[in-house]
Scaffold this motif. Structure first.
Motif, PDB file in Angstrom:
ATOM      1  N   PRO A   1      -8.488  52.649  86.435  1.00 50.71           N
ATOM      2  CA  PRO A   1      -9.045  51.467  85.282  1.00 50.71           C
ATOM      3  C   PRO A   1     -10.359  51.437  85.021  1.00 50.71           C
ATOM      4  CG  PRO A   1      -8.802  50.777  87.615  1.00 50.71           C
ATOM      5  CD  PRO A   1      -8.445  52.243  87.316  1.00 50.71           C
ATOM      6  N   ARG A   2     -11.526  52.812  85.386  1.00 48.83           N
ATOM      7  CA  ARG A   2     -12.819  52.961  84.956  1.00 48.83           C
ATOM      8  C   ARG A   2     -12.438  53.802  83.529  1.00 48.83           C
ATOM      9  NH1 ARG A   2     -14.193  58.387  86.006  1.00 48.83           N
ATOM     10  NH2 ARG A   2     -13.061  59.743  87.368  1.00 48.83           N
ATOM     11  N   ARG A   3     -11.408  54.035  83.329  1.00 50.49           N
ATOM     12  CA  ARG A   3     -11.308  54.679  82.124  1.00 50.49           C
ATOM     13  C   ARG A   3     -10.720  53.668  81.075  1.00 50.49           C
ATOM     14  NH1 ARG A   3     -10.279  60.668  82.214  1.00 50.49           N
ATOM     15  NH2 ARG A   3     -12.028  61.543  82.720  1.00 50.49           N
ATOM     16  N   TRP A   4      -9.743  52.670  81.549  1.00 56.23           N
ATOM     17  CA  TRP A   4      -9.229  51.684  80.931  1.00 56.23           C
ATOM     18  C   TRP A   4     -10.387  51.391  80.543  1.00 56.23           C
ATOM     19  CZ3 TRP A   4      -5.162  53.160  78.290  1.00 56.23           C
ATOM     20  CH2 TRP A   4      -4.028  53.639  78.328  1.00 56.23           C
ATOM     21  N   ALA A   5     -11.593  50.561  81.421  1.00 57.65           N
ATOM     22  CA  ALA A   5     -11.924  48.921  81.022  1.00 57.65           C
ATOM     23  C   ALA A   5     -13.630  49.536  79.279  1.00 57.65           C
ATOM     24  CB  ALA A   5     -13.065  49.105  82.398  1.00 57.65           C
ATOM     25  N   PRO A   6     -13.920  50.907  79.194  1.00 58.81           N
ATOM     26  CA  PRO A   6     -14.479  51.320  78.153  1.00 58.81           C
ATOM     27  C   PRO A   6     -13.352  51.524  77.248  1.00 58.81           C
ATOM     28  CG  PRO A   6     -13.822  52.977  79.422  1.00 58.81           C
ATOM     29  CD  PRO A   6     -13.855  52.104  80.350  1.00 58.81           C
TER      30      PRO A   6
ATOM     31  N   LEU B   1     -10.815  57.641  73.803  1.00 54.46           N
ATOM     32  CA  LEU B   1     -10.986  56.228  75.476  1.00 54.46           C
ATOM     33  C   LEU B   1      -9.375  56.623  75.696  1.00 54.46           C
ATOM     34  CD1 LEU B   1     -13.850  53.998  74.509  1.00 54.46           C
ATOM     35  CD2 LEU B   1     -14.045  55.751  76.446  1.00 54.46           C
ATOM     36  N   LEU B   2      -9.240  56.593  74.750  1.00 57.80           N
ATOM     37  CA  LEU B   2      -7.181  56.352  75.275  1.00 57.80           C
ATOM     38  C   LEU B   2      -6.578  57.769  75.735  1.00 57.80           C
ATOM     39  CD1 LEU B   2      -4.611  55.029  74.727  1.00 57.80           C
ATOM     40  CD2 LEU B   2      -4.424  56.010  72.807  1.00 57.80           C
ATOM     41  N   LEU B   3      -7.021  58.493  75.165  1.00 62.28           N
ATOM     42  CA  LEU B   3      -6.823  59.796  75.613  1.00 62.28           C
ATOM     43  C   LEU B   3      -7.666  60.756  76.641  1.00 62.28           C
ATOM     44  CD1 LEU B   3      -7.646  62.381  72.351  1.00 62.28           C
ATOM     45  CD2 LEU B   3      -5.698  61.268  72.847  1.00 62.28           C
ATOM     46  N   ARG B   4      -8.722  59.814  76.823  1.00 63.67           N
ATOM     47  CA  ARG B   4      -9.319  60.422  78.302  1.00 63.67           C
ATOM     48  C   ARG B   4      -8.146  59.613  79.926  1.00 63.67           C
ATOM     49  NH1 ARG B   4     -13.957  57.651  79.843  1.00 63.67           N
ATOM     50  NH2 ARG B   4     -14.329  59.082  80.892  1.00 63.67           N
ATOM     51  N   ALA B   5      -7.677  57.953  78.722  1.00 62.14           N
ATOM     52  CA  ALA B   5      -7.721  56.798  80.119  1.00 62.14           C
ATOM     53  C   ALA B   5      -5.938  57.518  80.067  1.00 62.14           C
ATOM     54  CB  ALA B   5      -7.047  55.772  79.457  1.00 62.14           C
ATOM     55  N   LEU B   6      -5.297  58.469  79.242  1.00 61.36           N
ATOM     56  CA  LEU B   6      -4.120  59.098  79.067  1.00 61.36           C
ATOM     57  C   LEU B   6      -3.981  60.617  79.685  1.00 61.36           C
ATOM     58  CD1 LEU B   6      -2.567  58.581  75.702  1.00 61.36           C
ATOM     59  CD2 LEU B   6      -1.872  57.314  77.417  1.00 61.36           C
ATOM     60  N   GLU B   7      -5.994  61.287  79.884  1.00 63.01           N
ATOM     61  CA  GLU B   7      -5.613  61.866  80.609  1.00 63.01           C
ATOM     62  C   GLU B   7      -4.869  62.109  82.176  1.00 63.01           C
ATOM     63  OE1 GLU B   7      -8.692  63.892  79.408  1.00 63.01           O
ATOM     64  OE2 GLU B   7      -8.012  64.694  78.321  1.00 63.01           O
ATOM     65  N   ARG B   8      -6.045  60.721  82.364  1.00 61.62           N
ATOM     66  CA  ARG B   8      -6.834  60.536  84.295  1.00 61.62           C
ATOM     67  C   ARG B   8      -6.236  59.583  84.343  1.00 61.62           C
ATOM     68  NH1 ARG B   8      -9.384  65.369  84.769  1.00 61.62           N
ATOM     69  NH2 ARG B   8     -11.911  63.578  84.764  1.00 61.62           N
ATOM     70  N   PRO B   9      -5.397  58.284  84.214  1.00 61.57           N
ATOM     71  CA  PRO B   9      -5.441  57.044  84.050  1.00 61.57           C
ATOM     72  C   PRO B   9      -6.011  56.474  85.566  1.00 61.57           C
ATOM     73  CG  PRO B   9      -3.325  57.660  83.863  1.00 61.57           C
ATOM     74  CD  PRO B   9      -3.968  58.772  84.365  1.00 61.57           C
TER      75      PRO B   9
ATOM     76  N   ILE C   1       1.587  56.783  70.373  1.00 61.22           N
ATOM     77  CA  ILE C   1       0.803  57.294  71.120  1.00 61.22           C
ATOM     78  C   ILE C   1       1.517  57.692  73.401  1.00 61.22           C
ATOM     79  CG2 ILE C   1      -0.825  58.711  72.625  1.00 61.22           C
ATOM     80  CD1 ILE C   1      -2.179  58.788  69.680  1.00 61.22           C
ATOM     81  N   VAL C   2       1.071  56.213  73.429  1.00 60.35           N
ATOM     82  CA  VAL C   2       1.468  56.344  74.704  1.00 60.35           C
ATOM     83  C   VAL C   2       2.884  56.144  75.535  1.00 60.35           C
ATOM     84  CG1 VAL C   2       1.358  54.161  76.454  1.00 60.35           C
ATOM     85  CG2 VAL C   2      -0.520  54.320  75.166  1.00 60.35           C
ATOM     86  N   LEU C   3       3.387  55.804  74.273  1.00 57.97           N
ATOM     87  CA  LEU C   3       5.232  55.560  74.991  1.00 57.97           C
ATOM     88  C   LEU C   3       5.573  57.789  74.282  1.00 57.97           C
ATOM     89  CD1 LEU C   3       6.375  53.021  72.550  1.00 57.97           C
ATOM     90  CD2 LEU C   3       6.663  53.042  74.644  1.00 57.97           C
ATOM     91  N   LEU C   4       4.653  57.847  73.393  1.00 58.76           N
ATOM     92  CA  LEU C   4       5.471  59.639  73.609  1.00 58.76           C
ATOM     93  C   LEU C   4       5.185  60.540  75.224  1.00 58.76           C
ATOM     94  CD1 LEU C   4       4.351  60.325  69.588  1.00 58.76           C
ATOM     95  CD2 LEU C   4       6.641  60.441  70.468  1.00 58.76           C
ATOM     96  N   ARG C   5       4.099  59.981  74.978  1.00 57.31           N
ATOM     97  CA  ARG C   5       3.183  60.159  76.766  1.00 57.31           C
ATOM     98  C   ARG C   5       3.994  59.649  77.784  1.00 57.31           C
ATOM     99  NH1 ARG C   5      -2.349  62.337  76.093  1.00 57.31           N
ATOM    100  NH2 ARG C   5      -2.541  63.002  74.200  1.00 57.31           N
ATOM    101  N   TRP C   6       4.581  58.770  77.272  1.00 58.45           N
ATOM    102  CA  TRP C   6       5.013  58.602  78.558  1.00 58.45           C
ATOM    103  C   TRP C   6       6.366  59.263  79.372  1.00 58.45           C
ATOM    104  CZ3 TRP C   6      10.466  56.109  77.388  1.00 58.45           C
ATOM    105  CH2 TRP C   6      10.644  55.684  78.741  1.00 58.45           C
ATOM    106  N   TRP C   7       7.447  58.857  77.414  1.00 60.83           N
ATOM    107  CA  TRP C   7       9.048  59.856  77.451  1.00 60.83           C
ATOM    108  C   TRP C   7       8.484  61.654  78.047  1.00 60.83           C
ATOM    109  CZ3 TRP C   7      13.300  58.070  75.717  1.00 60.83           C
ATOM    110  CH2 TRP C   7      13.782  59.446  75.917  1.00 60.83           C
ATOM    111  N   HIS C   8       7.611  61.606  78.436  1.00 58.15           N
ATOM    112  CA  HIS C   8       6.950  63.108  78.550  1.00 58.15           C
ATOM    113  C   HIS C   8       6.976  63.651  79.880  1.00 58.15           C
ATOM    114  CE1 HIS C   8       4.431  66.991  79.215  1.00 58.15           C
ATOM    115  NE2 HIS C   8       5.187  67.592  78.368  1.00 58.15           N
ATOM    116  N   ASP C   9       6.351  62.340  80.189  1.00 58.35           N
ATOM    117  CA  ASP C   9       5.951  62.754  81.755  1.00 58.35           C
ATOM    118  C   ASP C   9       6.316  61.402  82.604  1.00 58.35           C
ATOM    119  OD1 ASP C   9       4.311  60.475  81.639  1.00 58.35           O
ATOM    120  OD2 ASP C   9       2.620  61.581  80.583  1.00 58.35           O
ATOM    121  N   ARG C  10       6.860  60.580  81.955  1.00 56.72           N
ATOM    122  CA  ARG C  10       7.439  59.483  82.429  1.00 56.72           C
ATOM    123  C   ARG C  10       6.875  58.380  83.777  1.00 56.72           C
ATOM    124  NH1 ARG C  10      12.433  57.957  79.783  1.00 56.72           N
ATOM    125  NH2 ARG C  10      12.777  59.993  79.196  1.00 56.72           N
TER     126      ARG C  10
END
Length: 504
Positions: free
Chosen positions: A180-185, A170-178, A210-219
């Motif tokens: 609320p409906r993906r963060w809730a589950p 579910l985290l990977l899904r939320a990071l692909e397309r952030p 993982i979130v920080l690494l993705r942020w470092w990549h896409d800001r």
């Protein structure tokens, strides 16, 4: 010569497959094969095979004892002991009220949970890599001995694996397309993991990385904020449990030793339920790091598997140790997906398939062993119960070895197998466990007074000696010896069962 191919990393839809493509890269005109479904069914079949064979061990019997109480009685008990297992006990309570408390039925919810974990592990593999890795993940996960071991155990660990596996995907899904409906589950999965076992919340460390690494990549700064807010909301229902659990921690896990560096090697083999499988997987889990296009997902999976183990080791250097393989079982799916990615990247393709088959075959001896009757216990509570049932008379008393040895739950080992017609009086129980809101009864401070007019008493203690009162507290042994004679004594595996008759 066997070589490796580049691990594909491609955009995936919410189900974890590459949208609109088949394995050859063309447009698919068929509905995709639900790999998560067959993987779940396979894991359920393997975990369910022989599920009622091994006698339940003491932790499972603690689950049984708690789950078979009334709802109010169970809630009252959780205020004093085992609060961290409360959600599981309540779930099991509802289950046994419908399906009964046979060994197989007690364990079946765990098998179902492992099946769900298999599905999410496959979805994670498909999201991060490709379908071949997903297929390998489904096969490998089902046949890892630890999956069967805890899929056949009436404890919460399989549910923790399910919750963390779900949270990872579910985290990977939320990071692909952030959204609320993906963060809730994801928040629900985090809360469930914490409520099933608070130690599992260590998985939030690699998730944050993982979130920080993705942020470092896409800001995308909003992603970091969304993750922080989601986790904060998810932890709100867990905070009371953590506070209550801290008051009970000394009694619950005070026996766990502070880990040394060598403990990490011991944990690795136990994590997979087989030292052989542990060594074999260690040889392949790092392979994906060797290929540039597969390196990012491989690093994320290494973090998901290694960071909680490292954190648990560090935290356990303090006053309380949490460093147990079953407490860290939730890292297993990450290691399995990583190993499957390494095997799937081997060329020719047949080499990866053969290596996978070899891993499955290596685990078969451990799979067989864990399904034997004595795999989890060294004593035969069923045989002891049979001896008592054969000679039972209404009004008989019962004295199991407790005292300093109560943690071995010999009373539960016997009581679980007694037929309903056998109702023994717990002679030295001044207050029952239910009345005391505890797992164990409060024993008499003056045992002689608690004997009452009981004419016959069944004493169950450890075998290996002719002393029928072996390991009983001294005052209890003296009270029995002064008022009763031994009418008969029989030994079964690990236990001695003696019938005492009152001296006229």
């Amino acid at each position: 010569m066997t070589s490796a191919r580049t691990l594909p990393v491609s955009p995936a839809d919410p189900s974890g497959r590459r949208a609109g493509t088949d394995e050859g890269g063309g447009t698919s005109r068929r509905l995709p094969v639900p790999d998560w479904l067959w993987a779940a069914l396979l894991a359920l079949a393997v975990s369910g095979f022989g599920i009622g064979g091994a006698q339940p061990w003491r932790d499972e019997l603690a689950s049984w004892n708690a789950a078979t109480r009334g709802t109010g009685e169970l809630v009252d008990m959780l205020g004093h002991v085992d609060a961290v297992s409360g959600l599981y006990y309540l779930l099991l309570h509802g289950w046994v009220s419908v399906f009964g408390d046979s060994t197989a039925m007690l364990r079946l919810p765990s098998a179902l949970a492992m099946a769900g974990a298999a599905a999410f592990a496959v979805l994670t593999a498909r999201t991060l890599f490709d379908r071949r890795t997903a297929v390998f993940t489904g096969l490998l996960f089902a046949f890892v001995p630890a999956v069967s071991r805890y899929g056949q155990e009436a404890r919460s660990y399989a549910f923790v694996v399910l919750a963390v596996s779900a949270a990872t995907w579910l985290l990977l899904r939320a990071l692909e397309r952030p959204a609320p409906r993906r963060w809730a589950p994801y928040a629900l999965a985090v809360a469930a993991a914490g409520l099933f076992h608070v130690v599992s919340l260590l998985f939030l460390l690699p998730h944050a990385l993982i979130v920080l690494l993705r942020w470092w990549h896409d800001r995308r700064g909003r992603t970091v904020v969304a993750f922080a807010v989601t986790v904060t909301a998810a932890l709100l229902p867990v905070i009371p449990l953590v506070l209550l659990g801290q008051r009970q921690v000394g009694r619950q896990i005070g026996w766990i030793k502070t880990p040394h560096l060598r403990s990490v090697a011991d944990l690795w083999g136990n994590l997979f339920g087989s030292p052989t499988i542990g060594l074999a997987l260690a040889a392949v889990v790092l392979l994906p790091l060797a290929w540039s296009r597969g390196r990012r997902p491989a690093v994320e999976l290494v973090l998901a598997g290694a960071a909680p183990i490292a954190a648990a080791w560090v935290v356990s250097q303090g006053s309380t140790s949490y460093f147990m393989d079953r407490y860290l079982l939730f890292t297993l799916p990450a290691w399995v997906v990583l190993a499957a990615a390494g095997l799937a990247a081997l060329r020719p393709y047949r080499a990866g398939a053969l290596a996978l088959a070899a891993l499955i075959l290596l685990g078969l001896p451990d799979q067989r062993q864990m399904r034997t009757e004595w795999a989890r216990v060294g004593l035969d509570g069923e045989a002891a119960a049979r001896v008592i049932a054969e000679g039972y008379r209404p009004g008989d008393g019962f004295v199991p070895v407790r005292g300093a040895d109560r943690v071995y739950m010999v009373d539960f080992q016997v009581e679980y197998f007694l037929p309903h017609r056998v109702r023994l009086r717990d002679v030295f129980a001044e207050r029952s466990a239910v009345d005391g809101d505890d797992l164990f009864p409060k024993e008499c401070e003056q045992p002689v007074r608690c004997l009452g007019s009981t004419q016959r008493v069944w004493v169950v203690t450890w075998s290996g000696t002719k002393n029928p009162y072996h390991k009983l507290p001294k005052d209890q042994a003296e009270a029995l010896a002064s008022h009763y004679r031994v009418a008969e004594s029989r030994s079964v595996r690990g236990l001695s069962v003696s019938l005492l008759e009152r001296v006229k």
